[in-house]
Design an enzyme around this catalytic site. Structure first.
Site, PDB file in Angstrom:
ATOM      1  N   PRO A   1      -7.681   2.404  -3.377  1.00  0.00           N
ATOM      2  CA  PRO A   1      -7.616   2.745  -1.946  1.00  0.00           C
ATOM      3  C   PRO A   1      -6.560   3.841  -1.759  1.00  0.00           C
ATOM      4  O   PRO A   1      -5.365   3.583  -1.918  1.00  0.00           O
ATOM      5  CB  PRO A   1      -7.205   1.432  -1.276  1.00  0.00           C
ATOM      6  CG  PRO A   1      -6.793   0.504  -2.360  1.00  0.00           C
ATOM      7  CD  PRO A   1      -7.084   1.106  -3.697  1.00  0.00           C
TER       8      PRO A   1
ATOM      9  N   ILE B   1       1.654   0.837  -3.339  1.00  0.00           N
ATOM     10  CA  ILE B   1       2.681   1.565  -2.595  1.00  0.00           C
ATOM     11  C   ILE B   1       2.441   1.418  -1.089  1.00  0.00           C
ATOM     12  O   ILE B   1       1.329   1.662  -0.618  1.00  0.00           O
ATOM     13  CB  ILE B   1       2.606   3.082  -2.944  1.00  0.00           C
ATOM     14  CG1 ILE B   1       2.568   3.292  -4.464  1.00  0.00           C
ATOM     15  CG2 ILE B   1       3.683   3.865  -2.231  1.00  0.00           C
ATOM     16  CD1 ILE B   1       3.881   3.284  -5.156  1.00  0.00           C
TER      17      ILE B   1
ATOM     18  N   ASP C   1      -1.812   4.853  -4.487  1.00  0.00           N
ATOM     19  CA  ASP C   1      -2.629   3.649  -4.476  1.00  0.00           C
ATOM     20  C   ASP C   1      -2.008   2.667  -3.481  1.00  0.00           C
ATOM     21  O   ASP C   1      -0.922   2.136  -3.723  1.00  0.00           O
ATOM     22  CB  ASP C   1      -2.646   3.055  -5.902  1.00  0.00           C
ATOM     23  CG  ASP C   1      -3.552   1.848  -6.033  1.00  0.00           C
ATOM     24  OD1 ASP C   1      -3.854   1.221  -5.005  1.00  0.00           O
ATOM     25  OD2 ASP C   1      -3.935   1.540  -7.182  1.00  0.00           O
ATOM     26  N   HIS C   2      -2.689   2.468  -2.380  1.00  0.00           N
ATOM     27  CA  HIS C   2      -2.089   1.682  -1.302  1.00  0.00           C
ATOM     28  C   HIS C   2      -1.993   0.193  -1.657  1.00  0.00           C
ATOM     29  O   HIS C   2      -1.333  -0.573  -0.957  1.00  0.00           O
ATOM     30  CB  HIS C   2      -2.907   1.892  -0.018  1.00  0.00           C
ATOM     31  CG  HIS C   2      -2.111   1.714   1.234  1.00  0.00           C
ATOM     32  ND1 HIS C   2      -0.815   1.231   1.256  1.00  0.00           N
ATOM     33  CD2 HIS C   2      -2.407   1.962   2.528  1.00  0.00           C
ATOM     34  CE1 HIS C   2      -0.365   1.178   2.495  1.00  0.00           C
ATOM     35  NE2 HIS C   2      -1.319   1.624   3.291  1.00  0.00           N
ATOM     36  N   ARG C   3      -2.630  -0.219  -2.765  1.00  0.00           N
ATOM     37  CA  ARG C   3      -2.457  -1.615  -3.182  1.00  0.00           C
ATOM     38  C   ARG C   3      -1.053  -1.824  -3.727  1.00  0.00           C
ATOM     39  O   ARG C   3      -0.513  -2.926  -3.718  1.00  0.00           O
ATOM     40  CB  ARG C   3      -3.460  -1.969  -4.300  1.00  0.00           C
ATOM     41  CG  ARG C   3      -4.907  -1.961  -3.842  1.00  0.00           C
ATOM     42  CD  ARG C   3      -5.822  -2.105  -5.024  1.00  0.00           C
ATOM     43  NE  ARG C   3      -5.622  -1.057  -6.019  1.00  0.00           N
ATOM     44  CZ  ARG C   3      -6.236  -1.006  -7.196  1.00  0.00           C
ATOM     45  NH1 ARG C   3      -7.089  -1.971  -7.536  1.00  0.00           N
ATOM     46  NH2 ARG C   3      -6.013  -0.021  -8.036  1.00  0.00           N
TER      47      ARG C   3
END
Ligand code: CAO
Length: 553
Positions: free
Chosen positions: A352, A529, A525-527
Site C-alpha cells: 500500500p 511507515i 509502505d504504509h503497513r
C-alpha cells in the site's frame, strides 16, 4: 395436436459420424425457431443444430455421445406451423435414401452451419515456384463471417494442416487449416475482417511440392429442416478429408463452441487458459465460470515471476487488436524489462503506497559540488550526496531501512545500510546496490555509483550487485521533470524519487531569494511507515541536503 415434422441432421458436407457434445433440449420442451437443439463437434469445427420451427420436442432420439450424420432423425417437432411428418423438408432427407436429383432450391438466408470444415484453406492459384495463394474454403451458404483469431503473421513458417485462423458466426466456429507447409507471405486479413468463400487470405511460399492446387472443397452448408442444395448427381462432390483425418487443433486455439467463446469474450477471459472438461478437453461455459471463480479467489503465488493476466484475481485488460486502428509492429521485450515488469507489478500489488513530496534547498550543496568538481579528481554528481543524506536519515529513522517479516507480524531491523539506485539502461531499469553507505565518503560513493552505473549500461552487473538493498533512490534529475511516484522496491519499505533541481524565489523573512530547490518524492509502505514518521524523515533529509556539514556528523 399440431402438425408433426421430423427434425433431421442437416447436410454436413462430407462429415459423417459427428459426436453430439451437448444436448440442449428434452422431450416436452417448447422450442422456438432457430433455437439450438444440440451441438455437434468435430476436431476442427463446432456446429449448433437449430430448430427448423417453433413447437414441442417429441420422441427425442439422440443422446450425448451419439454420432450423427446427415439425415439422422433428431426428434419430432409438434407445432402449429410445422409441416406434416409425412412430408419432411427436403434438406432433412436421410443420407441413406436414394440420392435426390440435383436441385437448385433457394436457401434461407438464416442458414447457420458450416460444412466442409475439415477442408483446408483453398488454394486459389499456384505458381510453379512453390507459392500458393490461400483462400477461404467453401463455407456453403455462409458469407461475411468474421475472423475471430488470426494465428499466423507474415514470415511465420507453418506446417500442413496447422490452423491459420478461426472464423465464427453466431452458431458455428471453424478453424481454417493450412493446405501445405511453407512460409506465410502477404497476409491480407486481420481480426474482425469478414470473409466469404474464395477470399484471399495469404500466400504460402516455399511450399514443398507446391503449385498443385488441391481438389476443390465439397459443397458446403446445411440448413436444418429446410431445403438445401444437394450436390448434383452428374457432378459428384470431390473428395474431401474425412472427419477422422482432421488434424487436432494447435495448442494456441481454444477448443470451444460459439456460445462459450461469446461468454468468455464478455468476461475478458482468455480461453486458452481455461482447462476444458468436455469431450477432447473442449471448454464449456461451466469451465469458464469455474475458471473465473478460481481467479477471483486465488491469492497471488509468491513464486510467480511474470505477472499473469488474471493470475492474481485481477481482471485482465481486454485483448485488443491494435492493427484494426492503424499500422503496428510487435517488438519482443528485453529480458531485463520482463523481469523488472514482474517485480514492479508484485511491488505495486502488494505494497500500500503513499508518496510524500517536499523540496530541499541545495543551493549550498550545489556550490560545494561545483567547486569540488573543479578541483579535479572524481566527478561529483548529486546522487552520492543524496545517497549519503538518505543513509544518515535512515540512521535517525531506522524503520526506513527495515523490512516486514514474511508473516507480516514483525519488522526486521537491519544493522547495515545498503542503498540501491535505479539506473536507466538501453535494456531497461536495473537497481545496483551500494553497500555500507554509512561508512563511505561522498567521494567513495561517487566512484562506486559511477562504476555501477557503467556496469549497468554495459549489461555487466552480476546478481550480487543488485541484492541486499535496504532503501532505493530513483534519480531523474539529470533528465528533467518535477515530482513523480516511485514504486517501492519490495521487500524494502521506502524509495526516494529525485527530480530536477530548479532555482525558485524563496522567502527568507525579509525578501525573496533565488534558491536551488530539489524536488523530492518519498514513497513508502504504509503497513510499516506512518505518515507522520515519513514526514519527519523527508524533513530531516531536506535539512541534511540543505546543510551538508551535517552529513559528516
Ligand atoms: N537536478 C539538477 N541536475 C541534476 C540532477 C538534479 N536532481 N541530477 C543530476 N543532475 C545533473 C548532474 O549533476 C549532471 O550534470 P553535470 O554533468 O553538469 O554535472 C547531469 O545532470 C547528468 O547526471 P546523471 O543523471 O548522469 O548522473 P547522476 O549521478 O545524477 O545519476 C544515474 C546516475 C545512474 C542515477 C542516472 O544516470 C540514471 O540512470 N537516472 C535514471 C534513473 C531512472 O531511470 N529512474 C527511474 C526509475 S523508475 O522507472
Amino acid at each position: 395436436m399440431g402438425n408433426l415434422i421430423d427434425v433431421q441432421v442437416p447436410d454436413l458436407g462430407d462429415f459423417k459420424d459427428i459426436p453430439v457434445i451437448e444436448l440442449l433440449v428434452k422431450d416436452g420442451d417448447t422450442v422456438e425457431k432457430d433455437q439450438a437443439l444440440l451441438v455437434l463437434e468435430s476436431d476442427k469445427s463446432t456446429m449448433e443444430v437449430p430448430s427448423p420451427g417453433s413447437g414441442i420436442v417429441r420422441g427425442l432420439k439422440v443422446k450425448l455421445g451419439d454420432k450423427l450424420s446427415k439425415g439422422d432423425r433428431i426428434c419430432r417437432l409438434e407445432g402449429e406451423g410445422a409441416a406434416p411428418a409425412a412430408k419432411p423438408a427436403p434438406a432433412a432427407k436421410p443420407a441413406t435414401e436414394a440420392p435426390a436429383p440435383a436441385k437448385k432450391e433457394s436457401k434461407p438466408a438464416s442458414a447457420d452451419l458450416f460444412a466442409d470444415s475439415s477442408a483446408p484453406a483453398k488454394v486459389a492459384a499456384a505458381s510453379g515456384g512453390g507459392t500458393l495463394v490461400v483462400t477461404v474454403p467453401d463455407l456453403g451458404d455462409f458469407k461475411d463471417i468474421p475472423i475471430i483469431e488470426l494465428l499466423v503473421k507474415d514470415g511465420d513458417s507453418v506446417e500442413k494442416d496447422q490452423t491459420l485462423l478461426v472464423l465464427e458466426s453466431d452458431k458455428s466456429t471453424m478453424e481454417v487449416p493450412s493446405p501445405g507447409s511453407g512460409v506465410v507471405r502477404g497476409l491480407k486479413v486481420k481480426v474482425g475482417d469478414k470473409v466469404s468463400k474464395g477470399h484471399a487470405l495469404l500466400s504460402l511460399e516455399g511450399v514443398a511440392g507446391g503449385g498443385e492446387a488441391p481438389k476443390p472443397a465439397p459443397k458446403a452448408a446445411a440448413v436444418t429442416g429446410k431445403p438445401a442444395e444437394e450436390p448434383s448427381k452428374a457432378e459428384p462432390p470431390p473428395a474431401a478429408k474425412p472427419a477422422e483425418d482432421i488434424v487436432v487443433a494447435s495448442g494456441t486455439v481454444a477448443h470451444a463452441g460459439p456460445a462459450t467463446r461469446k461468454f468468455a469474450r464478455e468476461l475478458g477471459v482468455d480461453l486458452a487458459r481455461v482447462p476444458g472438461s468436455g469431450p477432447k478437453n473442449r471448454v464449456v461455459i461451466e469451465d469458464v465460470q469455474k475458471y473465473v471463480k478460481q481467479q477471483m479467489t486465488a491469492s497471488p503465488s509468491p513464486e510467480s515471476r511474470v505477472p499473469s493476466p488474471g493470475g492474481s484475481g485481477i481482471p485482465p485488460i481486454p485483448v485488443q487488436d491494435f492493427s484494426n486502428y492503424g499500422e503496428i509492429e510487435e517488438k519482443p521485450l528485453a529480458r531485463i524489462r520482463k523481469l523488472s515488469s514482474a517485480h514492479l507489478t508484485r511491488s505495486w500489488l502488494n505494497v500500500p503506497h503513499v508518496t510524500q513530496h517536499d523540496e530541499a534547498d541545495i543551493t549550498e550543496l550545489e556550490a560545494f559540488r561545483k567547486s569540488a568538481s573543479e578541483d579535479g579528481g572524481v566527478k561529483l554528481t548529486l546522487l552520492p550526496f543524496v545517497m549519503k543524506a538518505v543513509s544518515v536519515a535512515i540512521r535517525q529513522y531506522p524503520e526506513f531501512g527495515s523490512s516486514l517479516s514474511p508473516d507480516g507480524g514483525s519488522l526486521i531491523m537491519k544493522k547495515y545500510c545498503h542503498v540501491g539506485f535505479a539506473a536507466d539502461t538501453p535494456n531497461g531499469l536495473v537497481v545496483p546496490v551500494v553497500r555500507d553507505v554509512w561508512s563511505k565518503s561522498i567521494t567513495q560513493l561517487a566512484t562506486e555509483t559511477a562504476e555501477l552505473a557503467k556496469k549497468a549500461r554495459d549489461a555487466k552487473l552480476g546478481p550480487n550487485d543488485m541484492r541486499g538493498g535496504c532503501f532505493s533512490i530513483s534519480s531523474l534529475g539529470g533528465i528533467g521533470g518535477s515530482y513523480f511516484t516511485p514504486i517501492v522496491n519490495a521487500p524494502e519499505v521506502g524509495i526516494l524519487g529525485v527530480s530536477r533541481g530548479v532555482i525558485k524565489p524563496v522567502w527568507d523573512g525579509k525578501a525573496f531569494q533565488p534558491r536551488l530547490m530539489l524536488p523530492l518524492s518519498l514513497s513508502y509502505d504504509h503497513r510499516v511507515i506512518d505518515g507522520a514518521y515519513a514526514a519527519r524523515f523527508i524533513v530531516a533529509l531536506g535539512r541534511l541536503l540543505g546543510d551538508i556539514r551535517r552529513l559528516s556528523l
